[in-house]
Scaffold this active site. Structure first.
Site, PDB file in Angstrom:
ATOM      1  CG  ASN A  13      -2.168   0.639   1.189  1.00 40.59           C
ATOM      2  OD1 ASN A  13      -2.860   0.709   2.199  1.00 40.59           O
ATOM      3  ND2 ASN A  13      -2.574   1.140   0.052  1.00 40.59           N
ATOM      4  CG  ASN A  65      -9.146   8.128  -0.505  1.00 38.68           C
ATOM      5  OD1 ASN A  65      -8.555   7.182  -0.002  1.00 38.68           O
ATOM      6  ND2 ASN A  65     -10.302   8.580  -0.045  1.00 38.68           N
ATOM      7  CB  CYS A  74      -5.032   5.573   5.515  1.00 37.97           C
ATOM      8  SG  CYS A  74      -4.043   4.476   4.486  1.00 37.97           S
ATOM      9  N   GLY A  75      -4.885   2.882   7.824  1.00 38.90           N
ATOM     10  CA  GLY A  75      -4.015   2.169   8.756  1.00 38.90           C
ATOM     11  C   GLY A  75      -2.587   2.026   8.274  1.00 38.90           C
ATOM     12  CG  ASN A  76      -1.286  -0.806   5.402  1.00 40.12           C
ATOM     13  OD1 ASN A  76      -0.869  -1.376   6.407  1.00 40.12           O
ATOM     14  ND2 ASN A  76      -1.972  -1.436   4.464  1.00 40.12           N
ATOM     15  NE  ARG A 188     -14.751   5.480   2.051  1.00 41.91           N
ATOM     16  CZ  ARG A 188     -15.600   6.126   2.837  1.00 41.91           C
ATOM     17  NH1 ARG A 188     -16.875   6.204   2.512  1.00 41.91           N
ATOM     18  NH2 ARG A 188     -15.182   6.694   3.949  1.00 41.91           N
ATOM     19  CB  CYS A 197      -6.893  -1.911   2.792  1.00 39.19           C
ATOM     20  SG  CYS A 197      -7.975  -0.713   3.593  1.00 39.19           S
ATOM     21  N   GLY A 198      -4.901  -1.266   5.627  1.00 39.29           N
ATOM     22  CA  GLY A 198      -4.763  -1.466   7.067  1.00 39.29           C
ATOM     23  C   GLY A 198      -6.083  -1.494   7.814  1.00 39.29           C
ATOM     24  CB  THR A 199      -9.038   0.767   7.924  1.00 41.10           C
ATOM     25  OG1 THR A 199      -9.075   1.028   6.514  1.00 41.10           O
ATOM     26  CG2 THR A 199      -8.396   1.947   8.643  1.00 41.10           C
TER      27      THR A 199
END
Length: 258
Positions: A13, A65, A74-76, A188, A197-199
């Site tokens: 990511n 985004n 955004c986790g990552n 999205r 995707c971290g989340t």
């Protein structure tokens, strides 16, 4: 205007990260952000992150985004931002920063970053699948043979489903195999599959316990771009002490004329 940037990736990511403590970069310029994230005409990334100053924490992370619009958590991106902040002496190895969904703690050790995610106080079951907000909304679909799935086609259908109006949702396709979680995510804002995707990984790990697939509070997750770990506590339908751990890798740095 000449702007310095770092390119980072966390389990595939990837992000453009800019130190904006001086306020030179205009966060309202969505067209510019979109152009910088373009993989043919710009630097190329899933998203762009600005670091700015704030009194309540070491710094503030603003995530956009690749379409240029302000994103949710955004986790990552948060893990990469923590590594960037430590690398450039903006914050120490143990830090606190503000993001879209509030204050987050992070622990940086070499190229591994452990990031505290938001608690989850409620969730929904929609068409037998889990809809969970982990700082960003995620729909988790348990399935089989995800390697053969057309994630862009199937993800787009659910991303724009009226069930998730008006904002839509991220979509995660998850397979349980050999006591591990395998995941592919349609994001999205990026509007296509990303390598991690971290989340989404966090939401999928939580859903795997809520659904009875696992009875542990530590889940190993394999995304297409790398491996992550999610830890949390589940009690009385409340999910607390949520931590996302994985690699945060500096790729290159540079300067771009705007």
């Amino acid at each position: 205007m000449n702007i310095a940037f770092n390119k980072y990736q966390g389990a595939g990511n990837d992000f453009i990260i800019i130190d904006n403590l001086n306020g030179r970069f205009n966060p309202e310029d969505s067209e510019l952000i979109n152009r910088l994230c373009d993989r043919r005409f710009g630097i190329g990334a899933d998203g762009l992150i600005l670091i700015s100053g704030i009194e309540k924490a070491d710094f503030e992370m603003k995530y956009f985004n690749s379409d240029g619009k302000l994103g949710s958590m955004c986790g990552n991106g948060g893990r990469c931002t923590a590594h960037f902040a430590n690398r450039w002496n903006i914050a120490g190895s143990n830090q606190k920063f503000m993001a879209f969904d509030g204050i987050h703690e992070a622990e940086v050790k070499d190229d591994i970053v452990r990031l505290q995610m938001a608690n989850v106080n409620e969730y929904e079951i929609i068409d037998s699948n889990y809809f969970i907000n982990t700082g960003s909304p995620h729909y988790v679909v348990f399935t089989t043979n995800i390697d053969k799935m057309d994630v862009n086609e199937e993800g787009k259908k659910l991303r724009w489903s009226p069930k998730f109006a008006p904002g839509g949702t991220n979509v995660n396709f998850v397979e349980i195999h050999d006591n591990e979680l395998y995941i592919r995510t349609f994001e999205r804002g990026v509007e296509e599959e990303t390598l991690a995707c971290g989340t989404g990984v966090t939401a999928s790990a939580i859903a795997s316990v809520l659904s009875g697939h696992f009875d542990t509070d530590s889940i190993d997750v394999k995304a297409r771009g790398g491996n992550l770990k999610v830890e949390f506590k589940l009690a009385n339908e409340k999910i607390t002490n949520v931590w996302l751990t994985g690699p945060a890798t500096f790729v290159f740095d540079g300067n771009i004329m705007l």
